[in-house]
Design an enzyme around this catalytic site. Structure first.
Site, mmCIF file in Angstrom:
data_model
loop_
_atom_site.group_PDB
_atom_site.id
_atom_site.type_symbol
_atom_site.label_atom_id
_atom_site.label_comp_id
_atom_site.label_asym_id
_atom_site.label_seq_id
_atom_site.Cartn_x
_atom_site.Cartn_y
_atom_site.Cartn_z
ATOM 1 N N GLU A 1 15.467 48.194 15.992
ATOM 2 C CA GLU A 1 14.546 48.002 14.901
ATOM 3 C C GLU A 1 14.196 49.372 14.500
ATOM 4 O O GLU A 1 14.162 50.026 13.372
ATOM 5 C CB GLU A 1 13.455 47.322 15.258
ATOM 6 C CG GLU A 1 13.528 45.952 15.630
ATOM 7 C CD GLU A 1 13.727 45.753 16.962
ATOM 8 O OE1 GLU A 1 14.534 46.386 17.748
ATOM 9 O OE2 GLU A 1 13.420 44.553 17.469
ATOM 10 N N ARG B 1 37.260 43.215 31.215
ATOM 11 C CA ARG B 1 36.471 43.798 32.289
ATOM 12 C C ARG B 1 35.436 44.778 31.541
ATOM 13 O O ARG B 1 34.137 44.555 32.161
ATOM 14 C CB ARG B 1 37.481 44.743 32.873
ATOM 15 C CG ARG B 1 38.399 44.413 33.842
ATOM 16 C CD ARG B 1 39.247 45.385 34.637
ATOM 17 N NE ARG B 1 40.092 44.828 35.565
ATOM 18 C CZ ARG B 1 41.107 45.370 36.395
ATOM 19 N NH1 ARG B 1 41.424 46.466 35.687
ATOM 20 N NH2 ARG B 1 41.831 44.652 36.989
ATOM 21 N N THR C 1 42.301 40.698 49.004
ATOM 22 C CA THR C 1 42.792 41.010 47.702
ATOM 23 C C THR C 1 42.876 42.490 47.921
ATOM 24 O O THR C 1 43.902 43.292 47.616
ATOM 25 C CB THR C 1 42.013 40.266 46.449
ATOM 26 O OG1 THR C 1 42.298 38.983 46.475
ATOM 27 C CG2 THR C 1 42.857 40.974 45.236
ATOM 28 N N ASP D 1 46.559 44.005 47.504
ATOM 29 C CA ASP D 1 46.737 44.261 46.169
ATOM 30 C C ASP D 1 46.679 46.013 45.862
ATOM 31 O O ASP D 1 47.015 46.545 45.127
ATOM 32 C CB ASP D 1 46.234 43.692 45.182
ATOM 33 C CG ASP D 1 46.692 42.142 45.111
ATOM 34 O OD1 ASP D 1 47.692 41.826 45.887
ATOM 35 O OD2 ASP D 1 46.256 41.376 44.170
ATOM 36 N N LEU E 1 41.013 48.217 39.395
ATOM 37 C CA LEU E 1 39.843 47.267 38.761
ATOM 38 C C LEU E 1 39.295 48.227 37.865
ATOM 39 O O LEU E 1 37.685 48.153 37.885
ATOM 40 C CB LEU E 1 39.053 46.985 40.047
ATOM 41 C CG LEU E 1 39.637 46.088 40.913
ATOM 42 C CD1 LEU E 1 38.663 45.563 42.121
ATOM 43 C CD2 LEU E 1 40.207 44.677 40.286
ATOM 44 N N ALA F 1 42.307 34.021 45.397
ATOM 45 C CA ALA F 1 42.209 32.841 45.364
ATOM 46 C C ALA F 1 41.127 32.221 46.011
ATOM 47 O O ALA F 1 40.274 31.258 45.482
ATOM 48 C CB ALA F 1 43.737 32.026 45.536
HETATM 49 ZN ZN ZN Z 1 12.571 46.898 20.905
#
Ligand code: ZN
Length: 366
Positions: free
Chosen positions: A57, A200, A212, A216, A220, A300
Site C-alpha cells: 500500500e 527451492r 542423504t 549424496d 541444496l 526416501a
Molecule cells: Zn501493511
C-alpha cells in the site's frame, strides 16, 4: 458481494504485482496494491518487494504522481490482502489509507494473522470508507497459502519433492553402492534444473536427512535461477554427521536438527527426537526459526515419514523417461491428493522429464 469485471481485472493486476515478491517476502505475505482513479485509470501501483521493506500500500501510494494526487480522495484501492493494522517493522497500512481516505477499498482476502484479523477492515469502515472484501478471494488465498497456513497452524507449509525413474526408483544403485561419499544419482536431465531450483527458491527451508547428506553430499542451493537460496534443515537426530561435513562447513545458514543428547549444540541447532513426531519438529522450526515453508528433498525414509505422518501440503515430483530396473524405491503420491486449484497446471514437461504437482486433500476448495 458481487464484484464487477473491472474490479476483478484490477485485483488480478494487484495479484500479479504481489507475485513479484515470491522469492523475497517470506515469512511475510505476498501483497499487491493498485490505486484506480474515479474514471478508471490506474494512478498508483506497488507490491511488497522483500521482507522488512515497505508494504504494498505504501509503495502504491508513493508511486502516485504529483499531478494525480488530487484524484486520491475519489480513488478505489485494490489490495490483495487485508491491510495491516499493527505497527510492525513499518507503520500500519490501515492508518495510511485512513489518512488518505479514498472512496472505496477492495480487499482480496482477510488476514487471519491474529495481529490483524479483521482489524484493518474495521478501522477503514469506522473511518467511513466503503470496504468490499472477497474479490478473487480463493485465488488470493492460494497465492498466500503458506502465510495463511502459518497463521492457522503455527507450522510451515510443507512441500515434498523427489525425482523418480520411469519404473519408480529414486536411486538406481544397489544398496552396497549407496554408501557415504558415493555422490548423487542423477534421475532428471540438466534441463530440469531451473524448475527444480525455482521450487527451492519458493520455500524458506530445504529439508534433508542425514543419510542423504552422507551419501549424496548435495549442494541444496539455488544456482540456475536468480533467487536467494533457502536455509538448509539437516535432520540428524541420531548424530550421524561429522561437523566437518561439506553441507555444514559450506552453509552458515544451516539449521542443524539434533537429538537432545547425541548431537553437538550449535547456535543454529534445533533439538528434536524422532519419537516426538514430525508435527513437533514443524512447530519448533516455525517458532524458533520463523520458517514459513519447507521443501523436503529426501531421502526416501524422510519423505515416507512425512507421508505416513500426514505432515505435508504439496508434492512436487519429477519422472524421467528412463528405467533403472531397481534400486531405492521412490515414495508414492497418495491417491487422495488433488490437482492444483484455479486452473493452475498440475503437470508438465521440461525436456525429457515430466513433473507433477499435487495438493493435500485437506485443501479441497470445498
Ligand atoms: Zn501493511
Amino acid at each position: 458481494m458481487k464484484f464487477s469485471a473491472a474490479d476483478m481485472q484490477f485485483m488480478r493486476t494487484a495479484m500479479e504485482l504481489a507475485e513479484r515478491g515470491q522469492f523475497t517476502v517470506a515469512p511475510n505475505p505476498l501483497v499487491g496494491c493498485v490505486i484506480v482513479s474515479a474514471d478508471g485509470r490506474i494512478i498508483g501501483q506497488g507490491w511488497h518487494t522483500a521482507f522488512g521493506q515497505a508494504h504494498a500500500e505504501v509503495e502504491a501510494h508513493q508511486s502516485v504522481s504529483p499531478a494525480d494526487q488530487p484524484l486520491l480522495a475519489e480513488s478505489t484501492w485494490y489490495v490483495t490482502l487485508e491491510p495491516c493494522n499493527h505497527v510492525g517493522q513499518t507503520p500500519a497500512c490501515a492508518a495510511l489509507i485512513e489518512r488518505i481516505s479514498p472512496k472505496r477499498v477492495v480487499i482480496g482476502v482477510r488476514d487471519s494473522n491474529p495481529a490483524v484479523a479483521g482489524g484493518g477492515i474495521r478501522r477503514l469502515r469506522a473511518a467511513g470508507i466503503q470496504v468490499d472484501v472477497g474479490c478473487l478471494e480463493a485465488e488470493l488465498a492460494w497465492q498466500n497459502r503458506r502465510f495463511l497456513w502459518n497463521a492457522e497452524t503455527k507450522r510451515p507449509w510443507v512441500v515434498l519433492k523427489w525425482a523418480e525413474s520411469r519404473d519408480g526408483y529414486m536411486d538406481g544403485r544397489p544398496l552396497q553402492e549407496r554408501q557415504p561419499g558415493a555422490g548423487g544419482f542423477p534421475i532428471t536431465a540438466e534441463t530440469a534444473r531451473p524448475l527444480t531450483h525455482t521450487w527451492r527458491a519458493l520455500e524458506q527451508g530445504i529439508v534433508v536427512g542425514a543419510n542423504t547428506a552422507l551419501v549424496d553430499t548435495p549442494q541444496l542451493n539455488v544456482r540456475s535461477i536468480e533467487a536467494p537460496s533457502p536455509r538448509i534443515v539437516l535432520l540428524d537426530p541420531d548424530g550421524l554427521i561429522n561437523m566437518k561435513h561439506a553441507l555444514i562447513q559450506r552453509n552458515d545458514n544451516l539449521i542443524y536438527v539434533v537429538g537432545p543428547t547425541k548431537g553437538p549444540a550449535t547456535k543454529h541447532s534445533c533439538q528434536w527426537e524422532v519419537k516426538e513426531g514430525l508435527d513437533a519438529l514443524l512447530e519448533r522450526l516455525y517458532a524458533e526459526f520463523n520458517l514459513s515453508s519447507l521443501l523436503v528433498e529426501g531421502g526416501a525414509t524422510v519423505l515416507n515419514d512425512f507421508l505416513k505422518q500426514d505432515a505435508w501440503n504439496e508434492i512436487k515430483c519429477w519422472r524421467s523417461p528412463a528405467a533403472t530396473g531397481g534400486g531405492l524405491p521412490a515414495p508414492s503420491i497418495p491417491d487422495h491428493s488433488l490437482p492444483l486449484p484455479h486452473g493452475l497446471a498440475s503437470s508438465g514437461q521440461v525436456g525429457v522429464d515430466a513433473w507433477t504437482n499435487r495438493l493435500h486433500s485437506r485443501h479441497a476448495s470445498d
